[in-house]
Design a protein around this motif. Structure first.
Motif, PDB file in Angstrom:
ATOM      1  N   ASP A 341       4.840 -11.580  -4.202  1.00 45.73           N
ATOM      2  CA  ASP A 341       4.368 -10.881  -5.131  1.00 45.73           C
ATOM      3  C   ASP A 341       3.195  -9.943  -4.783  1.00 45.73           C
ATOM      4  OD1 ASP A 341       4.213  -9.135  -7.314  1.00 45.73           O
ATOM      5  OD2 ASP A 341       3.539 -10.868  -8.904  1.00 45.73           O
ATOM      6  N   ALA A 342       3.441  -8.802  -4.038  1.00 46.23           N
ATOM      7  CA  ALA A 342       2.408  -8.027  -3.501  1.00 46.23           C
ATOM      8  C   ALA A 342       2.464  -6.782  -3.889  1.00 46.23           C
ATOM      9  CB  ALA A 342       2.630  -8.057  -1.924  1.00 46.23           C
ATOM     10  N   PRO A 343       1.505  -6.331  -5.135  1.00 45.11           N
ATOM     11  CA  PRO A 343       1.429  -5.164  -5.722  1.00 45.11           C
ATOM     12  C   PRO A 343       0.282  -4.101  -4.923  1.00 45.11           C
ATOM     13  CG  PRO A 343       0.242  -6.635  -6.950  1.00 45.11           C
ATOM     14  CD  PRO A 343       0.944  -7.492  -5.938  1.00 45.11           C
ATOM     15  N   ASP A 344       0.771  -2.939  -4.816  1.00 45.71           N
ATOM     16  CA  ASP A 344      -0.237  -2.091  -4.299  1.00 45.71           C
ATOM     17  C   ASP A 344      -0.970  -2.300  -2.858  1.00 45.71           C
ATOM     18  OD1 ASP A 344       0.410  -0.509  -6.488  1.00 45.71           O
ATOM     19  OD2 ASP A 344      -1.152  -1.426  -7.795  1.00 45.71           O
ATOM     20  N   VAL A 345      -0.060  -2.927  -1.866  1.00 41.43           N
ATOM     21  CA  VAL A 345      -0.655  -2.999  -0.627  1.00 41.43           C
ATOM     22  C   VAL A 345      -1.135  -1.899  -0.012  1.00 41.43           C
ATOM     23  CG1 VAL A 345      -0.217  -4.211   1.568  1.00 41.43           C
ATOM     24  CG2 VAL A 345       0.875  -4.964  -0.461  1.00 41.43           C
ATOM     25  N   MET A 346      -2.435  -1.637   0.376  1.00 40.43           N
ATOM     26  CA  MET A 346      -2.995  -0.640   1.033  1.00 40.43           C
ATOM     27  C   MET A 346      -3.837  -1.149   2.158  1.00 40.43           C
ATOM     28  SD  MET A 346      -3.907   2.152  -1.767  1.00 40.43           S
ATOM     29  CE  MET A 346      -4.455   3.357  -0.533  1.00 40.43           C
ATOM     30  N   VAL A 347      -3.725  -0.352   3.487  1.00 42.66           N
ATOM     31  CA  VAL A 347      -4.702  -0.860   4.497  1.00 42.66           C
ATOM     32  C   VAL A 347      -5.231   0.592   4.883  1.00 42.66           C
ATOM     33  CG1 VAL A 347      -4.840  -1.748   6.700  1.00 42.66           C
ATOM     34  CG2 VAL A 347      -3.306  -2.935   5.201  1.00 42.66           C
ATOM     35  N   VAL A 355       2.033   0.051  -1.630  1.00 43.04           N
ATOM     36  CA  VAL A 355       3.318  -0.481  -1.365  1.00 43.04           C
ATOM     37  C   VAL A 355       3.382  -1.799  -2.279  1.00 43.04           C
ATOM     38  CG1 VAL A 355       5.188  -1.343   0.044  1.00 43.04           C
ATOM     39  CG2 VAL A 355       3.700   0.638   0.899  1.00 43.04           C
ATOM     40  N   THR A 356       4.442  -1.671  -3.097  1.00 44.55           N
ATOM     41  CA  THR A 356       4.631  -2.976  -3.831  1.00 44.55           C
ATOM     42  C   THR A 356       5.915  -3.522  -3.238  1.00 44.55           C
ATOM     43  OG1 THR A 356       3.268  -2.335  -5.704  1.00 44.55           O
ATOM     44  CG2 THR A 356       5.084  -3.863  -6.183  1.00 44.55           C
ATOM     45  N   VAL A 357       5.685  -4.877  -3.033  1.00 47.08           N
ATOM     46  CA  VAL A 357       6.771  -5.661  -2.689  1.00 47.08           C
ATOM     47  C   VAL A 357       6.875  -7.053  -3.418  1.00 47.08           C
ATOM     48  CG1 VAL A 357       7.949  -6.958  -0.729  1.00 47.08           C
ATOM     49  CG2 VAL A 357       6.671  -4.719  -0.199  1.00 47.08           C
ATOM     50  N   ALA A 381       0.724  -7.809   6.413  1.00 44.76           N
ATOM     51  CA  ALA A 381       0.195  -8.239   5.077  1.00 44.76           C
ATOM     52  C   ALA A 381       0.968  -8.879   4.291  1.00 44.76           C
ATOM     53  CB  ALA A 381      -0.258  -6.781   4.383  1.00 44.76           C
ATOM     54  N   LEU A 382       2.371  -8.828   4.110  1.00 50.20           N
ATOM     55  CA  LEU A 382       3.161  -9.665   3.578  1.00 50.20           C
ATOM     56  C   LEU A 382       3.212 -11.308   4.161  1.00 50.20           C
ATOM     57  CD1 LEU A 382       6.431  -7.382   3.081  1.00 50.20           C
ATOM     58  CD2 LEU A 382       4.423  -7.913   1.439  1.00 50.20           C
ATOM     59  N   ALA A 383       2.982 -11.322   5.432  1.00 50.39           N
ATOM     60  CA  ALA A 383       2.783 -12.422   6.084  1.00 50.39           C
ATOM     61  C   ALA A 383       1.833 -13.198   5.648  1.00 50.39           C
ATOM     62  CB  ALA A 383       2.927 -12.573   7.588  1.00 50.39           C
ATOM     63  N   ALA A 384       0.636 -12.507   5.304  1.00 51.00           N
ATOM     64  CA  ALA A 384      -0.502 -13.246   4.744  1.00 51.00           C
ATOM     65  C   ALA A 384      -0.465 -13.608   3.305  1.00 51.00           C
ATOM     66  CB  ALA A 384      -1.721 -12.348   5.093  1.00 51.00           C
ATOM     67  N   VAL A 479       5.491   6.637   0.666  1.00 53.83           N
ATOM     68  CA  VAL A 479       6.408   5.525   0.484  1.00 53.83           C
ATOM     69  C   VAL A 479       7.431   5.830  -0.240  1.00 53.83           C
ATOM     70  CG1 VAL A 479       6.719   3.154   0.244  1.00 53.83           C
ATOM     71  CG2 VAL A 479       4.435   4.023   1.184  1.00 53.83           C
ATOM     72  N   GLN A 480       8.642   5.648   0.284  1.00 53.65           N
ATOM     73  CA  GLN A 480       9.806   5.941  -0.610  1.00 53.65           C
ATOM     74  C   GLN A 480      10.605   4.566  -0.792  1.00 53.65           C
ATOM     75  OE1 GLN A 480      12.294   8.801   1.595  1.00 53.65           O
ATOM     76  NE2 GLN A 480      10.160   9.896   1.876  1.00 53.65           N
TER      77      GLN A 480
END
Length: 483
Positions: A341-347, A355-357, A381-384, A479-480
């Motif tokens: 549950d990764a909301p609003d990922v930005m780097v 990006v929300t995944v 980022a998702l892996a972390a 992001v689409q």
């Protein structure tokens, strides 16, 4: 127009480097209408074979015969000696220019020697010599290669230099094309142009590539350098499907025969152990049987042990162990259980748009987009993310310096990740360095595993194979979500 019997024919090739046999017992022919792919894992000798066929290196044993013009595009192109784009173009179309010069000379003496004129005309027509430079210009444009004839090669990137070389080879239209990883450094338009040119090429084609889409679209025969029971390569007809089916049958026979030999060796070993055990215990008969009875049976036990030992010594496992297919371990991942549950990922500077995944057990996500858009950043980022067991294969994982090929390193890293039995599998360009056969095994396993899976790839065939997966398209500015 007469047809020149152009070919490269090699017989019984053997190449040894140091203490390693790179090629042994290789027979191959590339003729006028060949569409031949040379396949196999990294380190199996594909590029070495091309160097032998083109005369760059001599085999330790075997013969090579060549007839006709040969155009070669290798993976790397040196950029020294002040060479320019124009240098490559002139070199590529020189056979066409020479053919036109011979035709002009034969025309002046046609009355005295009409046969020479017919021969020169046939050569110029076969090469379509009048149109050679225009074809090179078209190829340079189509492959997004540098068209400035004055541009020095050492000012171009590796990818730009390769595209120039490839355009020159395609445009020159030699009798035989020999291409090493021609899809490297090409965009979608360049890939489409290359595929169509190879399909339409009037001469023979030999290609070394890991690009399964190109193999499916172009190749009609496959020379597989992957290990076989006798150590010799195999030639398969019937296109990509014929190669897959033939290879699977060959591998099944190998596995069955090897397992049968191992089982027989095990049976003989157990028989020896049993006879030795009976001898060491002195063959204890039933209570009440006298010592003389034991003594009379002892020679028989010794003879039985000797016979069984002789049978074991005579037995041989004649086949090497077959390569292990890539298999996923059993997974206890619960379907539907929320894992990421990764909301609003930005780097900052790398993934500019949020990006929300959200990913649950058994779900899939295909991440696509141009280079530099932030796909790898998102996957890292998702892996972390905390909470789930995550297996993460980065795009270019570091090597350990061992003397093995990049493909072997890549496979070992993937197997080590799978051995942790992750709930979420995150793969960044997983086809990098892997042979086509291993990628086919990987793709099949990805479809069936209960793990949650995230894949980022540019691989055209993997994109087609996973076309039904939900897709997240990342561009450099936005992001689409899935279409």
């Amino acid at each position: 127009m007469k047809t020149l019997q152009s070919h490269v024919r090699a017989e019984s090739l053997r190449v040894v480097r140091g203490d390693r046999v790179v090629l042994d017992g290789v027979d191959v022919t590339v003729s006028t209408r060949s569409r031949l792919a040379v396949v196999g894992p990294n380190g199996s000798g594909k590029t070495t074979l091309l160097h032998v066929l083109t005369g760059r290196i001599a085999p330790g044993r075997g013969t090579v015969h060549r007839a006709g013009t040969i155009g070669v595009a290798e993976q790397e192109l040196a950029a020294g000696n002040g060479e320019t784009v124009g240098t490559l173009v002139a070199r590529a179309i020189r056979p066409a220019h020479l053919a036109l010069e011979r035709l002009d000379g034969a025309l002046r003496t046609i009355e005295a020697d009409p046969t020479a004129y017919e021969k020169a005309l046939d050569e110029a027509t076969r090469l379509d010599a009048w149109d050679a430079e225009r074809r090179v210009d078209i190829a340079l444009e189509a492959l997004d290669a540098c068209t400035d004839r004055e541009r020095r090669l050492d000012t171009l990137s590796v990818g730009q230099r390769y595209r120039v070389r490839l355009a020159c080879v395609l445009g020159a239209r030699p009798d035989l094309l020999i291409l090493d990883e021609p899809t490297n450094h090409l965009d979608a338009g360049g890939l489409a142009f290359l595929t169509e040119r190879l399909r339409q090429h009037p001469g023979g084609v030999l290609v070394v590539t890991h690009d399964r889409a190109l193999l499916r679209d172009v190749a009609e025969e496959f020379l597989d350098l992957d290990p076989a029971p006798d150590g010799r390569p195999r030639l398969y007809a019937g296109g990509y499907r014929g190669w897959q089916v033939g290879r699977a049958r060959e591998r099944q026979r190998w596995e069955q025969e090897y397992e049968s030999q191992v089982a027989e060796h095990r049976r003989l070993s157990e028989a020896v152990d049993e006879a030795r055990g009976r001898l060491s215990t002195g063959w204890r008969p039933d209570k009440g049987v006298g010592r003389h009875k034991r003594q009379s049976r002892a020679p028989g036990i010794v003879q039985a042990l000797r016979r069984r030992q002789e049978a074991l010594d005579a037995h041989r496992i004649t086949l090497p162990p077959p390569p292990r297919p890539l298999r996923f371990p059993p997974s206890d991942t619960r379907a539907g259980a929320l894992l990421i549950d990764a909301p609003d990922v930005m780097v900052p500077g790398r993934l500019r748009s949020p990006v929300t995944v959200r990913l649950a057990g058994g779900e899939r996500l295909l991440v696509t987009g141009p280079n530099g858009a932030g796909k790898s950043t998102l996957l890292a980022a998702l892996a972390a993310v905390d909470g789930a067991r995550v297996g993460y294969l980065p795009q270019e994982a570091p090597t350990d310096g061992a003397r093995i090929s990049p493909g072997q390193v890549r496979r070992r890293q993937l197997e080590e990740i799978l051995a942790t039995r992750p709930d979420v599998l995150i793969l960044d360009e997983p086809t990098n360095h892997l042979s086509a056969s291993v990628v086919d095994e990987l793709t099949a396993a990805l479809r069936d595993t209960p793990m949650a899976v995230v894949v980022a790839t540019h691989d055209r065939q993997m994109l087609a194979d996973l076309a039904t997966w939900p897709r997240l398209v990342i561009n450099s500015s936005e992001v689409q979500p899935e279409p």
